[in-house]
Design an enzyme around this catalytic site. Sequence first.
Site, PDB file in Angstrom:
ATOM      1  N   HIS A 189      -7.462 -50.349 -23.638  1.00 35.89           N
ATOM      2  CA  HIS A 189      -8.243 -49.133 -23.872  1.00 35.89           C
ATOM      3  C   HIS A 189      -7.647 -48.220 -24.935  1.00 35.89           C
ATOM      4  O   HIS A 189      -8.366 -47.490 -25.601  1.00 35.89           O
ATOM      5  CB  HIS A 189      -8.523 -48.416 -22.554  1.00 35.89           C
ATOM      6  CG  HIS A 189      -9.602 -49.128 -21.814  1.00 35.89           C
ATOM      7  ND1 HIS A 189      -9.341 -50.038 -20.833  1.00 35.89           N
ATOM      8  CD2 HIS A 189     -10.929 -49.136 -22.001  1.00 35.89           C
ATOM      9  CE1 HIS A 189     -10.478 -50.568 -20.426  1.00 35.89           C
ATOM     10  NE2 HIS A 189     -11.462 -50.022 -21.114  1.00 35.89           N
ATOM     11  N   GLU A 431     -19.426 -59.668 -17.190  1.00 38.75           N
ATOM     12  CA  GLU A 431     -18.021 -59.702 -17.608  1.00 38.75           C
ATOM     13  C   GLU A 431     -17.182 -60.526 -16.640  1.00 38.75           C
ATOM     14  O   GLU A 431     -15.975 -60.612 -16.767  1.00 38.75           O
ATOM     15  CB  GLU A 431     -17.462 -58.287 -17.795  1.00 38.75           C
ATOM     16  CG  GLU A 431     -17.751 -57.328 -16.671  1.00 38.75           C
ATOM     17  CD  GLU A 431     -17.377 -55.877 -16.997  1.00 38.75           C
ATOM     18  OE1 GLU A 431     -16.634 -55.635 -17.965  1.00 38.75           O
ATOM     19  OE2 GLU A 431     -17.827 -54.987 -16.256  1.00 38.75           O
ATOM     20  N   ASP A 455     -13.587 -58.197 -20.817  1.00 41.36           N
ATOM     21  CA  ASP A 455     -13.219 -58.722 -19.507  1.00 41.36           C
ATOM     22  C   ASP A 455     -13.644 -60.176 -19.346  1.00 41.36           C
ATOM     23  O   ASP A 455     -12.927 -60.968 -18.743  1.00 41.36           O
ATOM     24  CB  ASP A 455     -13.826 -57.856 -18.394  1.00 41.36           C
ATOM     25  CG  ASP A 455     -12.994 -56.596 -18.170  1.00 41.36           C
ATOM     26  OD1 ASP A 455     -11.749 -56.707 -18.170  1.00 41.36           O
ATOM     27  OD2 ASP A 455     -13.567 -55.508 -18.016  1.00 41.36           O
ATOM     28  N   CYS A 502     -21.427 -55.546 -25.369  1.00 40.00           N
ATOM     29  CA  CYS A 502     -20.723 -54.287 -25.642  1.00 40.00           C
ATOM     30  C   CYS A 502     -19.212 -54.480 -25.651  1.00 40.00           C
ATOM     31  O   CYS A 502     -18.460 -53.521 -25.769  1.00 40.00           O
ATOM     32  CB  CYS A 502     -21.131 -53.215 -24.637  1.00 40.00           C
ATOM     33  SG  CYS A 502     -20.809 -53.691 -22.941  1.00 40.00           S
TER      34      CYS A 502
HETATM   35  C1  PEP Z   1     -15.806 -55.251 -21.512  1.00 32.95           C
HETATM   36  O1  PEP Z   1     -15.170 -55.629 -20.524  1.00 32.95           O
HETATM   37  O2  PEP Z   1     -16.105 -55.995 -22.450  1.00 32.95           O
HETATM   38  C2  PEP Z   1     -16.246 -53.853 -21.626  1.00 32.95           C
HETATM   39  C3  PEP Z   1     -17.041 -53.475 -22.606  1.00 32.95           C
HETATM   40  O3  PEP Z   1     -15.776 -52.976 -20.698  1.00 32.95           O
HETATM   41  P1  PEP Z   1     -14.321 -52.304 -20.746  1.00 32.95           P
HETATM   42  O4  PEP Z   1     -13.704 -52.629 -22.063  1.00 32.95           O
HETATM   43  O5  PEP Z   1     -14.542 -50.847 -20.559  1.00 32.95           O
HETATM   44  O6  PEP Z   1     -13.650 -52.974 -19.591  1.00 32.95           O
HETATM   45 MG    MG Z   2     -15.044 -54.400 -18.757  1.00 39.64          MG
END
Ligand code: PEP
Ligand code: MG
Length: 571
Positions: A189, A431, A455, A502
């Site tokens: 993140h 995911e 994920d 995403c």
């Molecule tokens: C993902 O897992 O691809 C996602 C977009 O969610 P995050 O990165 O917030 O886990």
């Molecule tokens: Mg995720």
Amino acid sequence: MTSLLGIAASNGIAIAKAYRLVEPDLSFEKKMIENPAAEIERFRQAMAKAKSELETIRDRAKVELGEDKAAIFEAHLLVLNDPELNSPIEDKIQSEKLNAESALKETADMFVAMFEQMDNEYMKERAADIRDVTKRVLSHLLGVQLPNPSMIAEEVVIVAEDLTPSDTAQLNRQFVKGFTTNIGGRTSHSAIMARSLEIPAVVGTKLATNEINNGDLVIVDGLKGEVHINPTQEVIEQYRKVAADYELQKAEWAKLVNEQTISADGQHVELAANIGTPNDLKGVTANGAEGVGLYRTEFLYMGRDQLPTEEEQFEAYKAVLEGMNGKPVVVRTLDIGGDKELPYLELPKEMNPFLGFRAIRLCLEEQNIFRTQLRALLRASNYGNLKIMFPMIATLDEFRSAKSILEDEKQKLLTEGQKVSEKIELGIMVEIPSTAVLADQFAKEVDFFSIGTNDLIQYTMAADRMNQRVSYLYQPYSPSILRLVKMVIDAAHAERKWVGMCGEMAGDETAIPILLGLGLDEFSMSATSILKARSLIRKLNKSEMEKLANEVINMQTTSQVIDAVNNVVSK
Ligand code: PEP
Ligand code: MG
């Protein structure tokens, strides 16, 4: 000059002095002292220094970060001025002839243990305040400097072991020109936040905090994933040129801001942005996104000491929906857990947080939290084009339970006489591999999918996205991942549902041609990647990419796939 290799996490070049966001060594020896009066004086001086430091930080935080962030330091000052804490420390120095460090630590530990045992959230938070204040006073007793990121007042490159999402959220964009960390990968993140803040970053260098001292001149090359420490003048000049070229390239992309995203053979796809807070909307508009494909609502819950109220959430969601002016906004319900913790939600430590009690799992159990969020969303639905999606869905039962809670809250609101939009689409993040494999069944019940590759890849490869030793397994172009993506897209289209992506893969230059060929409908990425992606897609022929996609799906390795893409696409 020393150089480090890491993972290019956010594009761009930063050249500035290093600022270490690293906890100094606060260890000390327990000692008996001869002169308690002098020791008490030393303790009082350390307290006075801590106090004036905290006052400056608080005042600055008020201006730079707002009253709510400054409130944390106000609470610390209250602790510092509390005679109930100070007197026992001085008594201990006097009666037991203990050195100030030990008297402080032992007394503070006793209060922390006492407050932590209480059944009252407010008191538990005081324990955290005492711990922080103790550290600050101890640093003055030991004559070492604690890092104070909110005090940064010159251009810097942040150097840290890792940056939590809330650390990253507090960085002042004006002064923080780049950052480099020891751990993390492209989808941790901190990296995602760096991209949305447009701060060049190199993560996973393993050694940044060992090799870089405060004040060293550092170049962060977020294009190649390199960090250069105390470079020669020649290298600095070279990098100034690279930075200038990159700015020119960005100016070229910027010409596409009001253009549609249409392939060379006339096929339209949607390019949307991932956001974390309503503040990110500026970047969304500036980069010409056609919607918000992922609003990570967990940032509303972070960097504070209690849950956000329904009203606060309503205002945030409404601001985003109104700000997007009728364009689609996909809001993801709370995805806490993994590397995103909430200090005020006391959850037991887990062996494998990424495989644990997170996201929808937590929401289905802590229903009061979930219901408050859903009510806020349903009320906000009147202000724009809202789509809701649930994170980390592993089974149809989970989706059905979450959906029925949403229905329940909707009915309650309608009974109360409130309005709720009739057009809210309801989807899920794909995911977890189980959901990708069962996508044909899910597609009968959801309105859309959004593939969360960050994920999905970590779970398919069994490789922690935070661990740079296994980051080589983050392989978005692996035929195994591409097959899962294809299964999801085909399953959705068979039921006439749309599919977005995403995860970070959606903005990846090598993945985009394949995803276009596989028929992905919506690509959602960091706002700062949108114009580059648009420029690429406008050069691609969708029918040719379909052929490419069919070929790579049947390949054996990631490197074969990369070669195949490079053969047909000149970027
Ligand atoms: C993902 O897992 O691809 C996602 C977009 O969610 P995050 O990165 O917030 O886990
Ligand atoms: Mg995720």
